[in-house]
Design a protein around this motif. Structure first.
Motif, PDB file in Angstrom:
ATOM      1  N   HIS A   1       0.826  -1.208   0.000  1.00  0.00           N
ATOM      2  CA  HIS A   1       0.000   0.000   0.000  1.00  0.00           C
ATOM      3  C   HIS A   1       0.864   1.264   0.000  1.00  0.00           C
ATOM      4  CE1 HIS A   1      -3.427  -2.647   0.835  1.00  0.00           C
ATOM      5  NE2 HIS A   1      -4.125  -1.678   0.301  1.00  0.00           N
ATOM      6  N   GLY A   2       2.118   1.137  -0.411  1.00  0.00           N
ATOM      7  CA  GLY A   2       3.023   2.271  -0.463  1.00  0.00           C
ATOM      8  C   GLY A   2       2.895   3.043  -1.771  1.00  0.00           C
ATOM      9  N   ILE A   3       3.906   3.879  -2.027  1.00  0.00           N
ATOM     10  CA  ILE A   3       3.731   4.797  -3.156  1.00  0.00           C
ATOM     11  C   ILE A   3       3.902   4.134  -4.527  1.00  0.00           C
ATOM     12  CG2 ILE A   3       4.364   6.882  -1.859  1.00  0.00           C
ATOM     13  CD1 ILE A   3       6.879   6.773  -3.872  1.00  0.00           C
ATOM     14  N   TYR A   4       4.293   2.860  -4.549  1.00  0.00           N
ATOM     15  CA  TYR A   4       4.288   2.194  -5.858  1.00  0.00           C
ATOM     16  C   TYR A   4       2.865   2.178  -6.410  1.00  0.00           C
ATOM     17  CZ  TYR A   4       2.040  -2.403  -6.043  1.00  0.00           C
ATOM     18  OH  TYR A   4       1.118  -3.416  -6.144  1.00  0.00           O
ATOM     19  N   ARG A   5       1.883   2.296  -5.516  1.00  0.00           N
ATOM     20  CA  ARG A   5       0.488   2.311  -5.940  1.00  0.00           C
ATOM     21  C   ARG A   5       0.164   3.487  -6.854  1.00  0.00           C
ATOM     22  NH1 ARG A   5      -3.914  -0.902  -4.273  1.00  0.00           N
ATOM     23  NH2 ARG A   5      -3.082  -2.677  -3.133  1.00  0.00           N
ATOM     24  N   LEU A   6       0.991   4.531  -6.806  1.00  0.00           N
ATOM     25  CA  LEU A   6       0.752   5.658  -7.719  1.00  0.00           C
ATOM     26  C   LEU A   6       0.674   5.187  -9.167  1.00  0.00           C
ATOM     27  CD1 LEU A   6       2.983   8.546  -6.327  1.00  0.00           C
ATOM     28  CD2 LEU A   6       0.508   8.653  -6.731  1.00  0.00           C
ATOM     29  N   LEU A   7       1.483   4.181  -9.489  1.00  0.00           N
ATOM     30  CA  LEU A   7       1.507   3.709 -10.873  1.00  0.00           C
ATOM     31  C   LEU A   7       0.145   3.120 -11.258  1.00  0.00           C
ATOM     32  CD1 LEU A   7       5.045   2.020 -10.659  1.00  0.00           C
ATOM     33  CD2 LEU A   7       4.495   4.406 -11.201  1.00  0.00           C
ATOM     34  N   GLY A   8      -0.393   2.290 -10.360  1.00  0.00           N
ATOM     35  CA  GLY A   8      -1.703   1.693 -10.624  1.00  0.00           C
ATOM     36  C   GLY A   8      -2.819   2.725 -10.619  1.00  0.00           C
ATOM     37  N   ILE A   9      -2.664   3.720  -9.766  1.00  0.00           N
ATOM     38  CA  ILE A   9      -3.673   4.785  -9.685  1.00  0.00           C
ATOM     39  C   ILE A   9      -3.727   5.564 -11.000  1.00  0.00           C
ATOM     40  CG2 ILE A   9      -4.030   7.056  -8.614  1.00  0.00           C
ATOM     41  CD1 ILE A   9      -3.240   5.655  -5.926  1.00  0.00           C
ATOM     42  N   VAL A  10      -2.575   5.874 -11.524  1.00  0.00           N
ATOM     43  CA  VAL A  10      -2.533   6.612 -12.791  1.00  0.00           C
ATOM     44  C   VAL A  10      -3.039   5.734 -13.936  1.00  0.00           C
ATOM     45  CG1 VAL A  10      -0.978   7.704 -14.468  1.00  0.00           C
ATOM     46  CG2 VAL A  10      -0.764   8.218 -12.022  1.00  0.00           C
ATOM     47  N   LYS A  11      -2.699   4.457 -13.885  1.00  0.00           N
ATOM     48  CA  LYS A  11      -3.194   3.520 -14.901  1.00  0.00           C
ATOM     49  C   LYS A  11      -4.728   3.459 -14.865  1.00  0.00           C
ATOM     50  CE  LYS A  11      -3.113  -1.397 -16.146  1.00  0.00           C
ATOM     51  NZ  LYS A  11      -2.815  -2.757 -15.656  1.00  0.00           N
ATOM     52  N   THR A  12      -5.274   3.395 -13.652  1.00  0.00           N
ATOM     53  CA  THR A  12      -6.730   3.343 -13.481  1.00  0.00           C
ATOM     54  C   THR A  12      -7.377   4.619 -14.025  1.00  0.00           C
ATOM     55  OG1 THR A  12      -6.428   1.969 -11.520  1.00  0.00           O
ATOM     56  CG2 THR A  12      -8.575   3.021 -11.772  1.00  0.00           C
ATOM     57  N   LEU A  13      -6.724   5.758 -13.754  1.00  0.00           N
ATOM     58  CA  LEU A  13      -7.232   7.037 -14.251  1.00  0.00           C
ATOM     59  C   LEU A  13      -7.229   7.066 -15.774  1.00  0.00           C
ATOM     60  CD1 LEU A  13      -8.122   9.992 -13.648  1.00  0.00           C
ATOM     61  CD2 LEU A  13      -5.699  10.609 -13.810  1.00  0.00           C
ATOM     62  N   LYS A  14      -6.101   6.634 -16.346  1.00  0.00           N
ATOM     63  CA  LYS A  14      -5.981   6.704 -17.816  1.00  0.00           C
ATOM     64  C   LYS A  14      -6.940   5.755 -18.508  1.00  0.00           C
ATOM     65  CE  LYS A  14      -1.870   9.203 -18.097  1.00  0.00           C
ATOM     66  NZ  LYS A  14      -0.401   9.307 -18.133  1.00  0.00           N
ATOM     67  N   ALA A  15      -7.319   4.664 -17.804  1.00  0.00           N
ATOM     68  CA  ALA A  15      -8.307   3.735 -18.366  1.00  0.00           C
ATOM     69  C   ALA A  15      -9.728   4.275 -18.210  1.00  0.00           C
ATOM     70  CB  ALA A  15      -8.183   2.371 -17.678  1.00  0.00           C
ATOM     71  N   GLY A  16      -9.834   5.472 -17.621  1.00  0.00           N
ATOM     72  CA  GLY A  16     -11.166   6.073 -17.466  1.00  0.00           C
ATOM     73  C   GLY A  16     -12.006   5.400 -16.396  1.00  0.00           C
ATOM     74  N   LYS A  17     -11.320   4.753 -15.428  1.00  0.00           N
ATOM     75  CA  LYS A  17     -12.056   3.947 -14.449  1.00  0.00           C
ATOM     76  C   LYS A  17     -12.205   4.638 -13.097  1.00  0.00           C
ATOM     77  CE  LYS A  17     -12.517  -0.016 -16.845  1.00  0.00           C
ATOM     78  NZ  LYS A  17     -13.809  -0.675 -17.082  1.00  0.00           N
ATOM     79  N   VAL A  18     -11.744   5.891 -12.970  1.00  0.00           N
ATOM     80  CA  VAL A  18     -11.907   6.590 -11.694  1.00  0.00           C
ATOM     81  C   VAL A  18     -12.179   8.069 -11.967  1.00  0.00           C
ATOM     82  CG1 VAL A  18      -9.424   7.088 -11.379  1.00  0.00           C
ATOM     83  CG2 VAL A  18     -10.927   6.919  -9.363  1.00  0.00           C
TER      84      VAL A  18
END
Lengths: 337, 337
Positions: free
Chosen positions: B45-62
């Motif tokens: 749950h550390g800052i590597y999650r930023l990568l997944g968060i941005v991926k989720t954003l770019k997929a239009g899922k958040v």
């Protein structure tokens, strides 16, 4: 095997309990719990329990005419002081206010305190699902089980149960001990001289043990599921012990002081009203839950409690339950000459 | 390894999130969750999650600027509609009313709905124990896990977490997946070409499988603890899915439709106020809980979360946390050129 109707069994159990000095309300509630067990071929909560109940009474460990006192603790908390009596009457005493509070607040807690615990949690879960409520219950027992990484009895066998009402047929209900197995199962292995499977217990040094005597007398039982099951067992100690103002399993063992009676402790029951959570959408989400159940059964997996429900259907259809002749004789021997 | 103060890390994460279009409140809440993870050496749950968060954003899922809407559903229920945003801001939005309701009613529920779920449940448990409340939380995820006796993905990895406030030191907190292991653990075995231990997964016929690819692609993961863990996982689906008007794990998978974004579903959080359960006796029973903890530690067993607490103490004392250089570079690459 003797064949008895549920009514005959209820009458016999009430007669025995009355003869032993239990009040009528206590006798009715205790007998109904045992008849439900016998009806579902769930012998561990069937009428063989009468023997332990009478033993507990003779050891002076239960108040046979206790009158549960209901306390309205908070908008979402009802407390029932069982007054040293058995738990079933206390549960029934608290049920109407628990239901009312769940409907008013959305969810509510019933705490049963100062009781000698003799309840199959699934019976209670069904009482709540029959009212359309989602239910969760747990309780400590006595110190038999080591925490993960430990070696001494500390936790109880700590059951947890859950109930979900379904629009048709029987509710989704589970009820299991957080110990790897029931203590009675290990006793059976001892009597049969059989080695225990891995994961059931440890010796006095905390090493895995397959010897039933060692586990029961020197080491400890284990929880199911390693450190996760151990964490859940600790949670049950806390929620249904200190949170509700009642005993942990080691405290309950201290009260029993080796008498071997039915355990004295509390129980926590939570009830959730889907109608309050969901409003007009309640039917839609009930159907989504049904889809989950269908997804379980479609792959050949079983919903919990199916064996009990099958036994119930069979026994209800034929109108009688089986009671071993020897057990029936032992029970009748408790009636006045 | 780079050394960064928690403040530097919080600032960097907020900067990245703002640059990607997240609103200030969303950025602050998401960053704080990741900083807590990094501070506790809890990389998942550390800052590597930023990568997944941005991926989720770019997929239009958040929804990056979602504003949580708080709904006072019932005296003991608060619902927060996350509006398609991430869960941390929704949790913080609902926390004050959850606390107020728990204090007023004795216990209360917070449901987080319509959120992209990115929360370490232990962070939320600590937020409640810091207020003197006992806490319980769970959520579905996506369909990865077969029910006991089954062979197809149906349940999520379904975490359950619990928190108990302690008068001194850190709270008693656990937070674990009801799957036998994390999905990432099976991925690691696949990459390393290592056989899976027994109990982690099954093949398409429901037979035990030690092959990571088979488990991930053809069969399914398993729950911890056999049929008991499976029952708990089903309970989590029901409580944090249909009961709260949100998705089950298979429904969440259907929404994701293979995009591989962070999962969209709800979460249920319960809070209990010991003061309302116990009144003047609260101090006495708090001490009884401490005796239980002492009984666990006296036999060499550990309380849950100790590794996290040790990492926290170390990182807090020295005033900085470690971030792998490569990860830091990947994160900084998300800032505008």
């Amino acid at each position: 095997m003797a064949q008895m109707t549920p009514e005959e069994l209820q009458h016999l159990a009430e007669e025995v309990l009355a003869a032993q000095g239990f009040s009528q309300p206590q006798s009715t509630a205790i007998a109904a719990m045992m008849v439900a067990g016998q009806r579902d071929d769930c012998a561990s909560h069937g009428i063989y329990r009468l023997l332990g109940i009478v033993k507990t009474l003779k050891a002076g460990k239960v108040v046979p005419d206790a009158e549960p006192r209901i306390e309205d603790v908070a908008p979402a908390i009802v407390r029932v002081d069982a007054g040293g009596g058995f738990s079933p009457l206390a549960f029934h005493a608290g049920l109407p206010l628990l239901e009312a509070k769940a409907r008013a607040c959305g969810l509510a807690a019933l705490t049963i305190n100062n009781c000698v615990h003799f309840s199959a949690l699934w019976v209670e879960m069904e009482a709540l699902t029959a009212r359309g409520l989602v239910a969760l219950a747990c309780n400590p027992t006595q110190a038999y089980v080591a925490p993960a990484g430990g070696r001494r009895p500390l936790f109880g066998t700590n059951p947890i149960a859950f109930g979900w009402p379904r629009p048709e047929g029987q509710p989704f209900v589970f009820d299991f001990a957080t110990s790897a197995v029931a203590r009675g199962e290990i006793e059976l292995h001892r009597r049969a001289g059989k080695a225990l499977p891995e994961g059931w217990g440890v010796d006095a040094e905390g090493a895995p043990s397959s010897d039933a005597r060692t586990v029961l007398e020197e080491g400890a039982m284990l929880t199911f599921g390693g450190h996760k099951g151990s964490a859940l067992s600790a949670m049950i100690e806390l929620l249904a012990g200190p949170l509700i103002g009642d005993l942990t399993s080691p405290e309950s063992s201290a009260v029993d002081a080796g008498a071997g009676g039915l355990p004295y402790h509390g129980e926590l029951i939570l009830a959730f009203d889907p109608q309050r959570f969901l409003g007009a959408a309640v039917g839609d989400y009930q159907q989504r839950a049904e889809q989950l159940f269908a997804g379980i059964e479609a792959q050949g997996a079983r919903l919990p409690s199916q064996r009990r429900y099958q036994a119930r259907a069979r026994n209800t259809t034929r109108g009688w339950v089986e009671v071993p002749d020897e057990l029936l004789a032992d029970v009748r021997a408790l009636l006045p000459g």
